[in-house]
Design an enzyme around this catalytic site. Structure first.
Site, short mmCIF file in Angstrom:
data_model
loop_
_atom_site.label_atom_id
_atom_site.label_comp_id
_atom_site.label_asym_id
_atom_site.label_seq_id
_atom_site.Cartn_x
_atom_site.Cartn_y
_atom_site.Cartn_z
N LEU A 44 -22.31 36.57 -7.89
CA LEU A 44 -21.55 36.99 -8.97
C LEU A 44 -21.92 35.46 -9.93
CD1 LEU A 44 -17.84 37.87 -7.94
CD2 LEU A 44 -19.54 39.03 -9.10
N GLY A 53 -14.92 44.89 9.71
CA GLY A 53 -15.96 43.79 9.36
C GLY A 53 -15.96 42.80 8.30
N ALA A 86 -20.74 34.77 -3.91
CA ALA A 86 -22.15 35.40 -3.45
C ALA A 86 -22.84 35.37 -4.89
CB ALA A 86 -22.01 36.94 -2.84
N LYS A 96 -15.44 26.43 -1.53
CA LYS A 96 -15.71 26.96 -2.76
C LYS A 96 -15.15 26.19 -3.89
CE LYS A 96 -16.95 31.50 -0.72
NZ LYS A 96 -16.15 32.59 -0.39
N GLU A 104 -14.64 36.80 9.73
CA GLU A 104 -15.23 36.41 10.75
C GLU A 104 -14.80 36.94 12.16
OE1 GLU A 104 -17.78 34.03 10.09
OE2 GLU A 104 -17.37 34.67 7.94
N CYS A 135 -32.73 32.57 8.72
CA CYS A 135 -33.13 33.83 8.66
C CYS A 135 -32.36 34.94 9.14
CB CYS A 135 -34.82 34.24 8.80
SG CYS A 135 -35.14 33.31 10.22
#
Lengths: 376, 376
Positions: free
Chosen positions: B170, B221, B168, B239, B224, B11
Site C-alpha cells: 500500500l 493462516g 505491505a 509500524k 503468526e 529469500c
C-alpha cells in the site's frame, strides 16, 4: 545545497498557493538540502523573470507581492517597478520561456510548472522536453490532447510529473505508477473523480431534486461558474483519459463514452446559464429521481464514475452497491478503487479531498521536490 | 539501458516473490530502458554471488532455480553446482556483501534489498550507506532500532526506500513522504495496520467469542505460528514507530504505549501456544465481549489501531464511530487515515490488503525502480 530552478506558468488560485507554499517551506526544504529557485512567473498576458537567471531567483517578498497583485486582479506587469525582475508581455511570452529553457535548461536544469488551465502551453512544454527540462503539471489539457502530444511529453517519463491532474493532491498518479512499475497487472479502475458530481449524486440519493442540489452546489462554490462544465462530464473524462493512458491505452478523448447529465438541447449554445438553472434543470429532476429510486430498490446507489477496464474507458452514472467504498461516498471527496492482481477481491482505495487550490498546489510541490535527483 | 545492480538479503516468501517479479518484469522494465541486475542473493546461512559482478548478474533461470531450492527448504549452497556463481557461507556473509558494496558501490551503484526479518542486517545496512549504496527494506527491524541507527540509515534519505515496512505494498510511505515534502502539517494519523487484528476486531464485533475468532484466524493462516505475536501489538507498534519517525518524532519503541490483547500471565514464557489457544484465550472472551457491547451501546465499534498525534504514539483498542473509514473496515484490509491541513475535515484514506508476500514484494520492486534516477 541542491538547487531546482523553476518557471511557473499560470498564477491563478493554484499557482498562487504554490508560490506561497514554496516560500513557507523554505526552511523545511533547506533542512533537506534543497532550494526551489523561482526564476520566472507568467500568466496569459505577462511574464516576470529574475534579472540574474543563473545566480538567483525572484525573492520571496517579491513572490508574495506577486500573489497580492494577482489576487487583486491586477496585471503582473505592475511588478516591473519592483526592481529585481524583467517583464515581458504577450506575444513574446512563450518565446522568452523557451529562451530561458535553452539558456539554463542544460546548465542547471529547469522545471516548467504548468498551473494554467490552458491548451496553449503544450507548444512550450513539447519544446522544453527537447531542451532537457522537467515538467510538472496541474493542467490536464496538455495530457489530454493527441496521443502524439502525450508521447512527446512522456519521451523522458522520469522528467514528467502530474499528480495534481487527477484528484488534486491525492496520491493517485504516484500510486498507479508504482503499481505499473512493479508489474502488477491492473484489472480495472473505478472512481468518483469529481467533487462536484460526488456531492450532487450523494445529495440526490437523499431524495433532494437535482435542480435544488445543483443550485445549492453553485452557491457553495462547488461548481464551475457554468455548472454544465461539471455536469457534462468532460472534466471527469479528461482525468479518466490520463489514467487510461498511464495504463498504456493509446486512446483519445473522443474514444471515451461520456454520459452528460443534461441533454444537448440545454447546452451552452442553446441556453444561458440562468435559463439552465431556472428552467432547464427542473426538467431533469424526474428522470434522475426515477433512476435513484430504481437503484435503491436494488439496494444500490447511483454514482457518477469513470471506469477503465482493458481498452474500455467510460464516464457516467452507474448503479453501485451501497456497501462499497464508492457507494458509501458522501459529500465532495474523491475516491478511486484500483483492482489489480495484488488487490483482486478488495481494491486498493485512495480517498480524500480531490479539489481545492491548496491541495492541488501541495501535489504540485511534492512533484517538484520528487524531481530532485535529476538536479545537481 | 540503465542498470540497477542489487543484492537481496533474505529469500523467504517475500524475497522469492521479488525475484520472480524481477524476472517476469524483464520486458516491461527493458521497455522503460531499465535493467535490474541481481548480483547476489543471501539468506542467514549462505550467499550466492555472480562470478562477474561488474559485467553480469545471476541469470534468470538461475534465480528461478534458487526460488525452487528455497521453496523446497534446501540450502542455497546447493546452487554452487550451477556454475555461474560463487557461494559463501556464514560467518563470512556480511563481510562479503560489504566487499561487493565497496567494490561496485562507487562504480555502478548498488541497491541492498533487505527482505529478511532479522535485526542482524542493520550492521551491513549502516556500513553500506557509508559506501554510497541505496537501501530498500521490507524488514521493519532496522528502522525500529535506536534513533542513532535510524538517523544513520537516513543520512542520505533519497537513497532509502521502505514502502513495504508499513501496509505491505500500500502506498503509505510514498504518500506520507509527499505530504511531508509539500509542507502540509500532519495533525494526526490513525490506522489499522494489522490484517490479523483487523480481522479479529471485525469478527468479535459480530458477537463471536475472541477465542473462537483467533483460532479460526490461525487456521486461515492469518496469524503468526504463535498468535500472541500478533495479539501483543508489537508488530503494529513497529509500524507506528516508522510512521512517527517519518513525521520527525525522535522516539523509540519503548516510548510507545502498547496495549496487548493478552495479559503477561499468558505470555510465551508462562504458557505454551497450545495452552494459550485451548485455555488462556477462553479467559479473555468475556472482557472483550463486554467492551464490544459497551461500544455498540454508544453506536461505536472497537478497532485495534495506532494513533500518532504530535509526540504521542499509541497502539491499542479504541472505540470509533461505526460510520468512519476505520469503523467500516471489515476483514483483513489495512486502512490509514491521515489528517493534515489539506485533509482536515475528511482525512486522506488509503486502504487495501496490507499483508501477503506478493503484495509486499510488489512494494519492494516499485521502490527499487523508483531509485533509478540515482543510477547511470
Amino acid at each position: 545545497m541542491k538547487i531546482i530552478p523553476l518557471i511557473l506558468m499560470g498564477c491563478g488560485g493554484v499557482g498562487r498557493q504554490l508560490l506561497q507554499r514554496i516560500v513557507s517551506c523554505r526552511s523545511l526544504h533547506s533542512s533537506q538540502g534543497l532550494c526551489l529557485r523561482v526564476v520566472g512567473v507568467g500568466d496569459s498576458k505577462s511574464l516576470v523573470v529574475s534579472d540574474d537567471l543563473l545566480r538567483k531567483g525572484l525573492g520571496d517578498s517579491f513572490l508574495l507581492e506577486l500573489c497580492r497583485v494577482k489576487s487583486a486582479g491586477e496585471s503582473l506587469s505592475k511588478l516591473c517597478d519592483f526592481g529585481e525582475c524583467r517583464t515581458f508581455v504577450h506575444p513574446e511570452l512563450q518565446g522568452r520561456i523557451l529562451e530561458i529553457a535553452s539558456q539554463i535548461g542544460k546548465i542547471t536544469g529547469l522545471v516548467i510548472v504548468d498551473c494554467s488551465a490552458s491548451s496553449d502551453t503544450i507548444v512550450v512544454l513539447r519544446k522544453a522536453v527537447d531542451m532537457g527540462c522537467c515538467i510538472v503539471m496541474a493542467n490536464k489539457k496538455p495530457l489530454t490532447s493527441t496521443m502524439e502530444d502525450f508521447k512527446k511529453l512522456f519521451m523522458y517519463p522520469r522528467r514528467i510529473r502530474h499528480e495534481s491532474t487527477v484528484g488534486a493532491g491525492l496520491p493517485v498518479i504516484a500510486s498507479l505508477n508504482r503499481i505499473v512499475s512493479s508489474g502488477d497487472p491492473v484489472d480495472h479502475i473505478i472512481g468518483s473523480l469529481s467533487g462536484t458530481l460526488g456531492y450532487v449524486m450523494s445529495e440526490v440519493e437523499d431524495g433532494k431534486p437535482l435542480s435544488q442540489v445543483v443550485r445549492a452546489a453553485k452557491v457553495l462554490g462547488y461548481t464551475e461558474p457554468d455548472p454544465r462544465d461539471d455536469l457534462g462530464g468532460m472534466d471527469v473524462a479528461r482525468k479518466a483519459l490520463i489514467l487510461a493512458r498511464i495504463l498504456g491505452n493509446q486512446i483519445n478523448l473522443d474514444s471515451i463514452q461520456i454520459e452528460s447529465l443534461y441533454p444537448k438541447e440545454m447546452g451552452p449554445d442553446v441556453m444561458t446559464v440562468e435559463d439552465f438553472l431556472d428552467r432547464g434543470l427542473l426538467l431533469l429532476d424526474k428522470d434522475i429521481q426515477d433512476r435513484v429510486e430504481k437503484a435503491a430498490s436494488n439496494g444500490n446507489v447511483l454514482r457518477y464514475v469513470c471506469v477503465i477496464e482493458g481498452s474500455r474507458c467510460e464516464v457516467g452514472i452507474q448503479e453501485l452497491p451501497k456497501n462499497s467504498p464508492l457507494g458509501r461516498l458522501r459529500g465532495s471527496d474523491n475516491v478511486l478503487e484500483i483492482y489489480t492482481r495484488c488487490y483482486s477481491d478488495q481494491p486498493l482505495v485512495i480517498q480524500g479531498a480531490g479539489a481545492g487550490n491548496d491541495t492541488t498546489a501541495a501535489g504540485v510541490l511534492a512533484d517538484i521536490v520528487d524531481l530532485q535527483d535529476l538536479f545537481s
